[in-house]
Motif scaffolding. Sequence first.
Motif, PDB file in Angstrom:
ATOM      1  N   GLY A   1       1.313   2.013  -4.326  1.00 51.80           N
ATOM      2  CA  GLY A   1       1.665   2.114  -2.696  1.00 51.80           C
ATOM      3  C   GLY A   1       3.104   2.480  -2.318  1.00 51.80           C
ATOM      4  N   TRP A   2       3.513   2.774  -1.570  1.00 51.85           N
ATOM      5  CA  TRP A   2       2.889   2.794  -0.217  1.00 51.85           C
ATOM      6  C   TRP A   2       2.831   4.186   0.599  1.00 51.85           C
ATOM      7  CZ3 TRP A   2       0.922  -0.509   2.912  1.00 51.85           C
ATOM      8  CH2 TRP A   2       0.893  -0.440   4.340  1.00 51.85           C
TER       9      TRP A   2
ATOM     10  N   ASN B   1      -2.157   4.948   6.437  1.00 56.69           N
ATOM     11  CA  ASN B   1      -2.921   4.609   5.219  1.00 56.69           C
ATOM     12  C   ASN B   1      -4.198   4.009   5.298  1.00 56.69           C
ATOM     13  OD1 ASN B   1      -1.033   5.171   3.055  1.00 56.69           O
ATOM     14  ND2 ASN B   1       0.336   3.479   3.969  1.00 56.69           N
TER      15      ASN B   1
ATOM     16  N   THR C   1      -4.350   7.896  -0.792  1.00 58.12           N
ATOM     17  CA  THR C   1      -4.140   7.702   0.632  1.00 58.12           C
ATOM     18  C   THR C   1      -4.511   8.972   1.313  1.00 58.12           C
ATOM     19  OG1 THR C   1      -2.602   7.099   2.259  1.00 58.12           O
ATOM     20  CG2 THR C   1      -1.705   8.356   0.333  1.00 58.12           C
TER      21      THR C   1
END
Length: 480
Positions: free
Chosen positions: A218-219, A283, A237
């Motif tokens: 992630g992010w 997300n 995502t």
Amino acid sequence: MKGKALYLLIFLLPFIFSCRKEGANKSPDGPDTTTTPVISDTVATQYATWIMVWDRASENWWNPNEHNGATVYVEGKWQSINWMDHAQVDEYIAKIKASGINILICDLTNGWSWLDDEVQYIQSLCVKNGMKLCVAENSQGDLATFESHAGDIWDKFAGPSSPYASDSTYLLKDGKPVIVCYGIRSWYKGYKNSNGEYRQKFNLVWASGEDSDKDKWGWQLEPWIGSVPSSDVMFVTPAIKWGNDANLWRSSLSWLDYNFLLARKNDPRYVIVGSYDDLDERNGWLTANTENCVPGLQMRDKDGSLRSDAYYKRVKEWVSGKPDFVAGGLIPDGCYRIINKKSNKFLTLKNTGGKIGSPLIQHFVSDTALNDYFWLYHLGNNSYRIVVLNNGLSLSVPNGSGDNGIQVTDSLPADIQWQNWTLKDLGDGYYSIKNDKSGKVLEVSGAAEDNGAFIVQGDSNNGSSQQWKFDKILNLEDID
């Protein structure tokens, strides 16, 4: 850079933009290999998702009625997310489990005070549901803080004296419990090289803002790179971020599909699926009413319509097998370059960078920054939605005009006929592309062969400037 931690965003901006074209060529530990797709022999991929335990009634910014215009249906009504409410938490974990995802990453990167009650309660639900969890932390590069965080995680969640140690609910990777380290590369490298007593008990993995790379937990991803192929870990995502402006940061089902398909082709050990309830940084994939959100936060289905469960349903389909599609189309759903027969040039946008309303042009070479990648969704009867992959915008005739010579642009997705296009097979691998509203077909303006010539609509004559080839990047037929 996450949620309310704007100070980190300000600190990181110079670094982020200095590395924009280097992300896929480095690893957090130094020089990387290559972004050439890797096919592994992993038997079963494990799926994980982040959960935002800081989104809760204790925060002064929290609104019980909505969050940035969004609401979730929980406890029998539409309301805001509140991780302090155990009845809500029960529902969220049950929904994640029902999607097929069995690993939870508890987001403590914006604060450490939620470690005890909330995460321990979530761990108790993991015991009941046969799930695993791990903790994501942000020490901002300070080794003493990191060692303290590692000690807390060991004592409270992962070590032999932790409350649920006998239930084996804390995630292990290569024999050690996992800590997800959020931060820039140099911070992560410092943690990895630390000789702290508690650090040595853990397998450290990396998460960051944009800065795409292999084995990322992630992010965010950079829209000119996307998920980086790996046999170990890939992050997927729906978030496409070209800038902090709300008009340049949007959620896209096709971006989610592309990264999932890329991950499926590479079969990594772990796939990290966004963050279940992240309605700020795009997300999120939970069921949510986003009708009152800014366009970039709205969740829209394949046909451009607002649908509260569009993303949840899609994630569940990907995790369980093959995503749903409308059968019978001339071209399978997936990612393509589109090439003109007369000029042999590729479709792209005049202006990249996520801006709305950019004209469509032809370009003399393919673009390695994904700027000439388009995602196609078949809607039935060979009518398709054509989406610019790395900005999530749909190809459109402005206002559905029926005039010849109107430039085709990219537009915010909506359930409108002039964003739909019908394909007709002209033979030899070429097609005409007709707008469902205007009845006109895509052609190169003036039948020019020049680089940068605009793409417009005109009356059909099946001339070579109106014929297009779809050069496959990845499509759903690639799934076994």
